[in-house]
Design a protein around this motif. Structure first.
Motif, short mmCIF file in Angstrom:
data_model
loop_
_atom_site.label_atom_id
_atom_site.label_comp_id
_atom_site.label_asym_id
_atom_site.label_seq_id
_atom_site.Cartn_x
_atom_site.Cartn_y
_atom_site.Cartn_z
N LYS A 1 71.93 53.99 57.05
CA LYS A 1 72.89 54.51 57.82
C LYS A 1 72.42 54.76 59.17
CE LYS A 1 76.00 58.78 58.10
NZ LYS A 1 76.33 59.76 57.24
N ILE A 2 73.31 54.25 60.26
CA ILE A 2 73.25 54.52 61.53
C ILE A 2 74.30 55.35 62.24
CG2 ILE A 2 72.98 53.30 63.75
CD1 ILE A 2 72.40 50.63 62.57
N THR A 3 73.54 56.41 63.03
CA THR A 3 74.59 57.20 63.65
C THR A 3 74.23 57.15 65.00
OG1 THR A 3 74.91 58.39 61.61
CG2 THR A 3 75.73 59.42 63.75
N ILE A 4 75.26 56.92 66.06
CA ILE A 4 75.04 57.33 67.37
C ILE A 4 75.66 58.29 67.89
CG2 ILE A 4 75.44 56.03 69.83
CD1 ILE A 4 75.47 53.44 68.44
N LEU A 5 74.80 59.26 68.61
CA LEU A 5 75.49 60.47 69.20
C LEU A 5 75.45 60.51 70.74
CD1 LEU A 5 73.41 62.79 66.83
CD2 LEU A 5 75.73 62.13 66.72
N ILE B 1 79.80 59.26 68.08
CA ILE B 1 80.61 58.32 68.46
C ILE B 1 80.95 56.71 67.81
CG2 ILE B 1 80.29 59.65 70.89
CD1 ILE B 1 78.49 57.05 71.50
N ALA B 2 79.89 56.62 67.08
CA ALA B 2 79.97 55.17 66.14
C ALA B 2 78.84 55.65 64.82
CB ALA B 2 79.38 54.29 67.14
N GLY C 1 80.99 49.99 69.96
CA GLY C 1 81.00 48.98 68.82
C GLY C 1 80.01 48.13 69.37
N LYS C 2 79.93 47.50 70.38
CA LYS C 2 78.68 46.61 70.64
C LYS C 2 77.50 47.21 70.37
CE LYS C 2 79.21 43.64 74.09
NZ LYS C 2 79.46 43.09 75.53
N LYS C 3 77.12 48.30 70.84
CA LYS C 3 75.94 49.03 70.71
C LYS C 3 75.66 49.29 69.25
CE LYS C 3 72.24 51.32 72.02
NZ LYS C 3 71.12 50.60 72.46
N LEU D 1 83.86 42.82 66.75
CA LEU D 1 82.84 41.67 66.12
C LEU D 1 82.80 40.60 67.01
CD1 LEU D 1 84.34 42.30 62.62
CD2 LEU D 1 82.01 42.66 63.16
N GLU D 2 84.13 40.16 67.34
CA GLU D 2 83.82 38.77 68.26
C GLU D 2 83.13 38.95 69.65
OE1 GLU D 2 88.19 38.03 68.64
OE2 GLU D 2 88.33 37.49 66.60
N THR D 3 83.26 40.17 70.13
CA THR D 3 82.66 40.25 71.51
C THR D 3 81.09 40.40 71.09
OG1 THR D 3 83.04 42.71 71.44
CG2 THR D 3 84.52 40.99 72.67
N SER D 4 80.71 40.75 69.90
CA SER D 4 79.33 40.73 69.38
C SER D 4 78.60 39.62 69.02
CB SER D 4 79.07 42.06 68.45
OG SER D 4 79.22 43.27 69.13
N GLY D 5 79.45 38.37 68.99
CA GLY D 5 78.75 37.13 68.54
C GLY D 5 79.46 36.71 67.11
N PHE D 6 80.07 37.59 66.50
CA PHE D 6 80.49 37.18 65.26
C PHE D 6 81.80 36.19 65.19
CE2 PHE D 6 78.09 40.98 64.41
CZ PHE D 6 77.68 40.86 63.08
N SER D 7 81.77 35.32 64.07
CA SER D 7 82.71 34.41 64.07
C SER D 7 83.46 34.64 62.82
CB SER D 7 82.31 32.92 64.25
OG SER D 7 81.55 32.59 65.37
#
Length: 306
Positions: free
Chosen positions: A13-17, A23-24, A55-57, A112-118
């Motif tokens: 689990k990742i949590t960004i504070l 925040i994510a 989202g990107k982070k 997802l798309e801006t992070s390189g996902f297709s």
């Protein structure tokens, strides 16, 4: 900005504070995930994002984790496997959300798309009038053929719900093996997922096909209870799953079951039905078109190689 990582059984689990405020967050799954080329892939699920930069982070941190685990393929969004929540909403005709439509919001496509996902897979939900249900004399001939071959289609027995769900499980794990990103599921986990629907189901809308007492196919439908809040009544039936064992697929069992569901639904006053969550290449797409159902939603699944 603070990043917290907690490893649990098969996921991290990742949590960004930011200033102590979440925040994510997301989970990186790397066990009991789909297998490609003999190895587990990574999936990113349980995602909650406030804006594009967060989202990107978040996705960048997930990618770091998978690299550390030696995983080279990531699928998102997916809460571990396709038995759980996955897919984003890609497009909609703005009809109200229907029961069981548990997917990630449309803005996640951009994350997802801006992070390189297709985009790797597309799914649809199609809606039609039950009065437009396909009917042919061929169906009657098929029914006769079924009888000659000791194939019986019957309603779900709610008094023996666990035994009936076990039959559905036995069919599901065999017929879904060809689906994209299929993973095995333990029977108890499967039963736990379906038990939550028992209070909502109408046994007439769940049919099981058997040959000489052995389960070979089923159709699982459920009324769209979300309509109660909007219209004060339910007029739509959701076709959640139609499955037939591969060796019996040429016997038109799915078409006969759907025909019977249409008859039962009409008698009970239902007007519409939704063919839910069909993969773009699945034969159920042909079934939806044959019944004049039109697309009301598109969903997407994304992939990235690292």
């Amino acid at each position: 900005m603070e990043i917290i990582k907690n490893e649990e059984n098969g996921n991290i689990k990742i949590t960004i504070l930011e200033k102590g405020k979440e925040i994510a967050k997301a989970r990186c799954y790397y066990k009991k995930t789909p297998i490609i080329y003999g190895k587990n892939i990574g999936t990113i699920g349980d995602i909650e994002i406030i804006n594009k930069e967060h989202g990107k982070k978040l996705l960048s941190e997930c990618e770091k984790i998978f690299k550390e685990k030696g995983i080279h393929t990531i699928i998102a969004p997916m809460n571990g496997n396709t038995w759980k929540k996955y897919r984003t909403l890609k497009s909609t005709n703005n009809e109200p959300e229907f029961l069981l439509e548990n997917v990630y919001p449309m803005e996640y496509n951009t994350f997802l798309e801006t992070s390189g996902f297709s985009e790797c897979n597309t799914y649809t939900s199609n809606k039609g009038k039950i009065d437009d249900a396909y009917y042919s004399e061929i169906i009657e001939k098929v029914k006769i053929k079924h009888k000659e071959n000791n194939i019986l289609i019957r309603e779900f027995n709610k008094e023996q719900a666990i035994e009936e769900l076990t039959k559905i499980y036995n069919i599901s794990i065999k017929s879904f093996k060809r689906n994209p990103y299929y993973t095995d599921i333990e029977k108890e986990e499967f039963l736990d997922q379906y038990k939550q629907y028992l209070a909502l189901i109408d046994p007439e809308f769940i049919l099981i096909a058997e040959k000489e007492g052995k389960e070979i196919g089923f159709i699982f439908c459920i009324p769209n209870y979300n309509e109660l809040k909007i219209y004060g009544k339910i007029k739509t039936l959701i076709l959640k799953t139609i499955a037939v064992l591969p060796e019996y697929e040429t016997l038109a069992i799915g078409n006969v079951m759907l025909n019977q569901i249409g008859e039962k639904a009409t008698k009970k006053g239902f007007k519409d039905w939704i063919f839910a969550f069909m993969h773009s290449t699945n034969t159920s797409q042909k079934m939806a078109k044959r019944n004049k159902a039109e697309t009301i939603r598109e969903y997407a699944l994304y992939r990235k190689e690292i």
